[in-house]
Design a protein around this motif. Structure first.
Motif, PDB file in Angstrom:
ATOM      1  N   PRO A 208       0.930  -0.938   0.164  1.00  0.00           N
ATOM      2  CA  PRO A 208      -0.015  -0.071  -0.017  1.00  0.00           C
ATOM      3  C   PRO A 208       0.805   1.228  -0.043  1.00  0.00           C
ATOM      4  O   PRO A 208       2.095   1.220   0.392  1.00  0.00           O
ATOM      5  CB  PRO A 208      -0.890  -0.240   1.317  1.00  0.00           C
ATOM      6  CG  PRO A 208      -0.766  -1.496   1.893  1.00  0.00           C
ATOM      7  CD  PRO A 208       0.731  -2.025   1.126  1.00  0.00           C
TER       8      PRO A 208
ATOM      9  N   THR B 223      -5.551   2.286  -0.271  1.00  0.00           N
ATOM     10  CA  THR B 223      -5.985   1.018  -0.468  1.00  0.00           C
ATOM     11  C   THR B 223      -7.680   0.966   0.026  1.00  0.00           C
ATOM     12  O   THR B 223      -7.980   1.982   0.398  1.00  0.00           O
ATOM     13  CB  THR B 223      -5.202   0.013   0.352  1.00  0.00           C
ATOM     14  OG1 THR B 223      -5.157   0.447   1.821  1.00  0.00           O
ATOM     15  CG2 THR B 223      -4.261  -0.413  -0.071  1.00  0.00           C
TER      16      THR B 223
ATOM     17  N   THR C 289      -1.745   0.486  -5.201  1.00  0.00           N
ATOM     18  CA  THR C 289      -0.726  -0.240  -4.554  1.00  0.00           C
ATOM     19  C   THR C 289       0.412  -0.718  -5.438  1.00  0.00           C
ATOM     20  O   THR C 289       0.154  -0.791  -6.696  1.00  0.00           O
ATOM     21  CB  THR C 289      -1.513  -1.604  -3.991  1.00  0.00           C
ATOM     22  OG1 THR C 289      -1.815  -2.317  -5.258  1.00  0.00           O
ATOM     23  CG2 THR C 289      -2.509  -1.425  -3.404  1.00  0.00           C
TER      24      THR C 289
END
Length: 325
Positions: A124, A224, A248
């Motif tokens: 992330p 995320t 990501t």
């Protein structure tokens, strides 16, 4: 058959027999993993953790070599031009999927110049700011970015880097373009954030988690769909009111094109063993990420994912009209 043809046939058979034998003996000396970014950045962190554990499985030292610059293409070119014997590898992130669209001219083939070995982790990102940035929530930060866009600096690791992609998406979502300041990696950029000389940056949790926990930087959101277990108090961008900021950053391991299949398989086995190592798993978790599933740490799965990511990012980059060359 003429004597000449018999001799050529014997030489060819000998070469074919020698290749598997050499692969069976592999490795017989240290292996170098080239990281195409500066030391201290998130990709460097992932590489050093993986290299240490892979080395134990392979029975050889696996050394990380930082070759930063040009958005990661200098290091990638070093590996693409290396002898395909399994002793020079590349550990790269999502930039392997964006380079084909970002660069119109390269000294190597960004797709066909490499053999994928396996995926490693999907990390992330976090939106962070200097410690005295005049906002405490994402909504407040967005208001500042819109009001003071001409006065704010956004740090990244160069065109095509993960931090650059996240920044493009951020500025698109808030409809405000800030001044971008490229560095040779997010490691050096982090030092400028900590020193208060740069305002904002998107960076991977592997590089920001410890700074966030120490309150050395301000954090506004993770990029995320769900919160990150290592940073449970940090909201997602969507939770904080900014839709569409989802990025990501995946990492994978590569060898030069033409590396023998048995060598690729041996490296993939070592990578899979590393991703099962409990100490590595614990360390990844501390940094806000986790190893990929074992079936993703294979050459076939890596190739399929990589090619799909190229097709995902190509139209977005082309629409932005920004090229790195």
């Amino acid at each position: 058959m003429s004597p000449t043809r018999r001799l050529l046939g014997a030489l060819a058979l000998g070469a074919l027999a020698a290749a598997p034998a050499a692969a069976q003996q592999y490795p017989t000396r240290p292996i170098s993993i080239v990281v195409p970014f500066a030391a201290g950045g998130p990709t460097d962190t992932v590489s050093r953790l993986v290299a240490e554990v892979m080395g134990r499985d392979l029975g050889q030292n696996v050394v990380v070599e930082n070759v930063g610059g040009a958005g990661g293409t200098l290091g990638a070119n070093r590996v693409a031009q290396a002898r395909p014997d399994g002793y020079t590898l590349l550990l790269h992130h999502i930039g392997m999927a964006t380079t084909p669209a970002l660069y119109r001219r390269l000294p190597y083939d960004p797709v066909n110049g490499f053999e994928p070995i396996g995926l490693i982790t999907e990390v992330p990102m976090t939106l962070i700011a200097r410690p005295d940035f005049p906002a405490n929530t994402l909504a407040e930060a967005v208001a500042v970015m819109r009001q003071r866009r001409d006065q704010l600096n956004y740090a990244n690791a160069g065109i095509g880097a993960a931090s650059h992609l996240c920044g493009l998406l951020l500025m698109s979502r808030i409809e405000a373009a800030m001044t971008t300041v490229p560095f040779r990696g997010t490691g050096p950029a982090m030092q400028e954030i900590l020193g208060g000389r740069v305002d904002l940056m998107c960076d991977q949790t592997t590089n920001t988690t410890e700074q966030i926990r120490a309150r050395a930087v301000k954090v506004f959101a993770v990029t995320t769909r769900e919160r990150v277990s290592a940073l449970p108090d940090v909201p997602t961008a969507a939770e904080a009111g900014l839709q569409g900021l989802e990025v990501t950053i995946w990492h994978g391991l590569y060898a030069p094109r033409g590396t023998p299949a048995p060598v690729i398989q041996r490296l993939s086995q070592a990578l899979q063993a590393a991703l099962r190592d409990q100490r590595l798993i614990t360390r990844f978790n501390e940094l806000g990420t986790a190893p990929v599933a074992q079936d993703q740490a294979t050459p076939a799965a890596h190739r399929a994912f990589w090619l799909a990511e190229i097709e995902k990012w190509r139209p977005l980059i082309q629409a932005a009209g920004q090229y790195a060359d």
